[in-house]
Design a protein around this motif. Structure first.
Motif: not given
Length: 468
Positions: A395-404
């Motif tokens: 989830q942390q990896s996904i949300v980092n991409n979402v923020v970007t």
């Protein structure tokens, strides 16, 4: 002129205020170090062990050698009725055997005839034995065995207590960290909203944009101010909660407003809590303090059950003492000179004894059921937290991409606004989405840290050696 003004708005919209560089910060390692060394409940945990040691010492006292002196005298109207002196030295042993040596000297005009002894006194040495009830186990032996189990149980309970205190302190720190991060996020966007409002207001004053755009910019600024104030309050409350676990030399300390938490890496967090993530494959639940506590409780109840079973036997106590007028030569103890005692008793129905035994067996069965349940519960908790950790990493990896991606959308919307193809409403909408994404990212980061702390709590780890 309009292009220049749009350039100013675009420039200030991209400006993100860096986090204040504070001279004062409190890392997770430092925070937990204070808790381990100074928290009164951690110190209180050692009292549990001291109680176990004291009970063990008390139980050992049942096997201490004992000296007894009885002196009884009666004199009336110049007549000495009796003068009785009896001294005894006893040595209890592990089984139902007790060695005894005594000296008896009695005189008087009205002395009981069975107390008559030679003028120089009478020495005796002998042994008393419980042949049925009390031979293999008795109250004295049971007390010592139970005290040993209780001491080990106290160690496990102490480890559990320390573990729970450190767990609660760790969670309080992550809540403080989450609140501080939220406050920083809203602070950054509040600065952006102020800059954007001033630029739009100036543009409206010179007639470059509609006056309603300044109202929209002001509303956005006020919303950011509300969010920032709420985040500040949350940070203050979280800091006070974290302060509950900070003590120095018995004095509570409060985290100042200028002190900020710092995000620990997973390795730093595991090192502070003495947790190894690869421990699952080689996990031995027998070392878990909860199970160690139950194991010792089971051992204690087994001793109690065996004692109750022994109470079903009849009482058969024998006592034999050699008698002599002289204590020096051992050969003076003649088997023809002795004093003996036999006692036998047994209840006819044994209802009290059978009831006590049944209760002892039920208590033992109850704790065995509890232990079986705890083994399964701990295994499932460990498995669940391990799966949670793996999921949160994804989830942390996904949300980092979402923020970007949201950052890219916001920048694109600002470029369109620069070209006159967008509006302030769309920029605010993109920014709100970015704020939500950053808050979600912060929440997942904190959940990941908390999952490691819960993993520490579930394993029952207690860095007690570093505390004492």
């Amino acid at each position: 002129m309009k292009i220049l003004l749009n350039c100013c708005i675009y420039f200030f919209s991209l400006f993100i205020v860096a986090q204040d560089t504070l001279s004062d910060s409190l890392s997770f390692q430092e925070y937990m170090g204070y808790v381990k060394q100074h928290h009164p409940l951690v110190k209180q945990a050692n009292l549990t062990l001291n109680i176990g040691e004291a009970n063990l010492l008390k139980a050992k006292g049942g096997f201490d050698p004992k000296i007894e002196v009885d002196f009884n005298r009666k004199k009336f109207k110049n007549t000495e009725y009796y003068n009785e002196l009896n001294t005894t030295f006893k040595i209890p042993t592990w089984y139902g055997v007790e060695f005894k040596a005594s000296f008896e000297q009695n005189s008087g005009d009205f002395l009981n005839p069975n107390l008559s002894v030679p003028d120089d006194g009478l020495y005796s040495a002998g042994v008393s034995v419980s042949l049925a009830q009390g031979l293999l186990i008795n109250d004295r032996m049971a007390s010592l065995k139970k005290a040993r189990f209780f001491r080990e149980q106290s160690k496990a309970d102490r480890d559990l207590l320390v573990n729970n205190i450190l767990f609660e302190a760790g969670i309080a720190y992550t809540e403080w960290l989450e609140a501080a991060n939220e406050a920083q996020i809203f602070s950054n966007f509040l600065t952006n909203a102020k800059t954007r409002f001033l630029a739009v207001k100036r543009s409206a004053e010179i007639g470059q944009v509609a006056a309603i755009d300044s109202i929209e910019a002001k509303i956005a600024l006020q919303n950011r101010q509300l969010s920032f104030e709420a985040a500040k309050l949350k940070r203050i409350k979280a800091a006070l909660k974290a302060s509950n676990y900070l003590w120095i030399q018995g004095i509570p300390i409060e985290i100042e407003a200028t002190v900020m938490p710092s995000k620990p890496t997973i390795d730093d967090l595991n090192m502070a809590l003495m947790v190894q993530q690869n421990v699952i494959d080689s996990l031995n639940l027998e070392n878990h303090p909860k199970l160690r506590s139950l194991n010792n409780k089971i051992g204690l109840l087994k001793v109690d059950r065996n004692l109750k079973m022994n109470k079903l036997l009849p009482k058969l106590n024998l006592q034999y003492n050699f008698l002599s007028e002289d204590y020096e030569p051992l050969r003076s103890f003649n088997t023809s000179n002795y004093k003996a005692f036999v006692n036998f008793s047994v209840p006819l129905f044994l209802r009290k004894e059978r009831g006590d035994l049944k209760l002892a067996k039920l208590k033992l069965q109850d704790v065995n059921y509890e232990r079986t349940s705890q083994v399964l519960t701990i295994r499932n908790k460990i498995s669940a937290i391990n799966n949670e950790i793996q999921s949160l990493d994804k989830q942390q990896s996904i949300v980092n991409n979402v923020v970007t991606n949201y950052e890219v959308l916001l920048k694109g919307e600002e470029r369109k606004f620069f070209l006159g193809e967008s509006s302030l409403f769309l920029i605010n909408s993109r920014e709100r989405s970015l704020i939500d994404a950053q808050l979600k990212e912060n929440s997942i980061i904190i959940k990941r840290l908390e999952s490691s702390i819960r993993f520490f709590n579930t394993l029952g780890v207690s860095p007690i050696d570093t505390i004492r």
